[in-house]
Design a protein around this motif. Structure first.
Motif, PDB file in Angstrom:
ATOM      1  N   PHE A 185       1.060  -1.139   0.047  1.00  0.00           N
ATOM      2  CA  PHE A 185       0.011   0.016  -0.213  1.00  0.00           C
ATOM      3  C   PHE A 185       0.778   1.295   0.058  1.00  0.00           C
ATOM      4  O   PHE A 185       0.830   2.062  -0.845  1.00  0.00           O
ATOM      5  N   LEU A 186       1.897   1.336   0.946  1.00  0.00           N
ATOM      6  CA  LEU A 186       2.798   2.431   0.999  1.00  0.00           C
ATOM      7  C   LEU A 186       3.522   2.588  -0.428  1.00  0.00           C
ATOM      8  O   LEU A 186       3.593   3.805  -0.937  1.00  0.00           O
ATOM      9  N   VAL A 187       3.961   1.522  -0.962  1.00  0.00           N
ATOM     10  CA  VAL A 187       4.760   1.618  -2.312  1.00  0.00           C
ATOM     11  C   VAL A 187       3.774   2.140  -3.513  1.00  0.00           C
ATOM     12  O   VAL A 187       3.846   2.976  -4.127  1.00  0.00           O
ATOM     13  N   LEU A 188       2.561   1.668  -3.299  1.00  0.00           N
ATOM     14  CA  LEU A 188       1.212   1.967  -4.565  1.00  0.00           C
ATOM     15  C   LEU A 188       1.084   3.509  -4.246  1.00  0.00           C
ATOM     16  O   LEU A 188       0.982   4.269  -5.214  1.00  0.00           O
ATOM     17  N   GLN A 189       1.160   3.816  -3.030  1.00  0.00           N
ATOM     18  CA  GLN A 189       0.644   5.109  -2.751  1.00  0.00           C
ATOM     19  C   GLN A 189       1.441   6.357  -3.224  1.00  0.00           C
ATOM     20  O   GLN A 189       1.454   7.130  -3.565  1.00  0.00           O
ATOM     21  N   GLN A 190       2.846   5.675  -2.980  1.00  0.00           N
ATOM     22  CA  GLN A 190       4.067   6.845  -3.500  1.00  0.00           C
ATOM     23  C   GLN A 190       4.061   6.715  -4.874  1.00  0.00           C
ATOM     24  O   GLN A 190       4.297   8.070  -5.525  1.00  0.00           O
ATOM     25  N   ILE A 191       3.529   5.854  -5.792  1.00  0.00           N
ATOM     26  CA  ILE A 191       3.536   5.927  -7.075  1.00  0.00           C
ATOM     27  C   ILE A 191       2.524   6.879  -7.553  1.00  0.00           C
ATOM     28  O   ILE A 191       2.583   7.733  -8.525  1.00  0.00           O
ATOM     29  N   GLU A 192       1.438   6.615  -6.843  1.00  0.00           N
ATOM     30  CA  GLU A 192       0.231   7.360  -7.070  1.00  0.00           C
ATOM     31  C   GLU A 192       0.351   8.834  -6.570  1.00  0.00           C
ATOM     32  O   GLU A 192       0.284   9.610  -7.617  1.00  0.00           O
TER      33      GLU A 192
END
Length: 379
Positions: A309-316
């Motif tokens: 979730f943290l990784v995808l949130q950073q990408i988003e």
């Protein structure tokens, strides 16, 4: 000062305005009551305007795609039916999306509740056994329980008094809730009908607004108001389109990633993240509730989900959102964050949605004014 007719007229208007202002300040409570009453009357029409603005984006897409061809435009019947059919298709599409989401989310939620109940049933005996061992081995806790004096009769009387006093409150709350639901449904129906009228006659309404502005405003202010209205409409439409596209991309990313790692509730979490992502920047964090659902099944996978979730949130946040939404409204990322923060503090979720395009309009107008002043100074 020359006391001619024009100056005397201005003085009378100023005196009348001052008297009205003093009366309003003296009776400010009554004034606020009238304002609240008037706002309650126009609320359905304001909501209808908002619904019309949102539905106009997909309706314009259907109208341009299906009836934008020159051959179709030349046919009178197609030209006459283009607007109503586009509106019907838009309503059907919106209802279809809502029903599809309900059919996806509700069964998943029911399955989640059932599995959660089974997990709790398995957890309670283990917790009970743990507490029994804890109390057996700890003499201090056992002594504290033995010395604990509980008056059951007094406790029972307190419970009966609570329910006796709460029954009336529950009845009043139920009546109030029913009244609120009926009022809300009525307001929505009026707003929806008003929105349909706006969408079916938007060109005619636009011409009427321009006539009113031309009649009461000077040419300079008329052009300025039309420019601001056009910019606002374009900015809000682009923001709405970009926000929906960003939410769809983020929800799909979560669904694909969770499916690849074989995590449970992939579809449910993906839909929840997509819906909550409609709230700018902070909305996707609400979707982190999926970690709690996964925790009931596998704590280790819940930890992996938080990392994912943290990784995808950073990408988003760093790649997708500034490109999709930031570029669509022409607003730098730092001002997007400022608009979301200020809007959320003032008006909650609605403020987050409104303030980004609103700040974008102010930013664009202020930038144009700055460049004009710089050009004048260079001359």
């Amino acid at each position: 000062m020359d006391l001619n007719k024009e100056n005397m007229k201005k003085m009378r208007e100023l005196i009348v305005f001052t008297i009205i202002l003093l009366i309003a300040l003296w009776n400010y409570k009554l004034l606020f009551e009238w304002i609240g009453f008037a706002f309650g009357i126009v609320t359905p029409f304001l909501i209808g305007g908002g619904i019309a603005f949102v539905l106009n984006v997909p309706m314009s897409f259907f109208e341009e795609t299906l009836f934008g061809n020159k051959r179709v435009k030349e046919k009178k019947l197609a030209k006459r039916l283009a607007r109503p059919l586009s509106l019907v298709l838009t309503i059907v599409a919106v209802i279809g999306v809502v029903v599809l989401v309900m059919f996806v989310v509700i069964p998943e939620l029911a399955q989640t509740v059932l599995s959660l109940g089974k997990t709790i049933q398995a957890f309670v005996p283990e917790a009970q056994h743990f507490l029994e061992e804890l109390f057996t081995d700890n003499s201090e806790i056992r002594a504290w329980l033995n010395n604990l004096d509980v008056d059951l009769d007094k406790l029972l009387d307190s419970v009966i008094a609570f329910f006796r006093n709460g029954a009336g409150n529950v009845l009043n709350s139920t009546v109030y809730a029913i009244g609120s639901i009926v009022n809300g449904v009525t307001t929505f129906v009026i707003a929806f009908v008003f929105a349909c009228y706006i969408l079916l006659q938007k060109e005619k309404l636009g011409v009427q607004v321009k006539k009113v502005m031309h009649a009461f405003l000077k040419e300079k202010w008329e052009k300025r108001c039309l420019k601001v209205c056009t910019l606002t409409s374009k900015t809000f439409s682009n923001f709405l389109t970009g926000q929906c596209l960003e939410a769809l991309i983020l929800g799909s990313m979560f669904f694909v990633a969770m499916s690849l790692f074989k995590m449970p509730y992939a579809l449910l979490v993906g839909v929840l993240v997509a819906f909550t992502a409609l709230i700018p920047i902070f909305g996707a964090f609400i979707g982190c509730v999926g970690a709690f659902l996964i925790l009931m099944v596998d704590p280790l996978q819940a930890l992996f989900f938080v990392i994912m979730f943290l990784v995808l949130q950073q990408i988003e946040g760093n790649l997708i959102y500034p490109k999709v939404v930031g570029n669509s409204v022409g607003l730098p990322s730092i001002w997007v964050l400022a608009a979301v923060t200020i809007g959320g503090s003032l008006m909650g979720v609605v403020g987050m949605l409104i303030f980004i395009p609103l700040v974008s309009v102010v930013y664009t107008l202020f930038r144009e004014s700055v460049y004009k002043r710089l050009e004048q100074k260079q001359r």
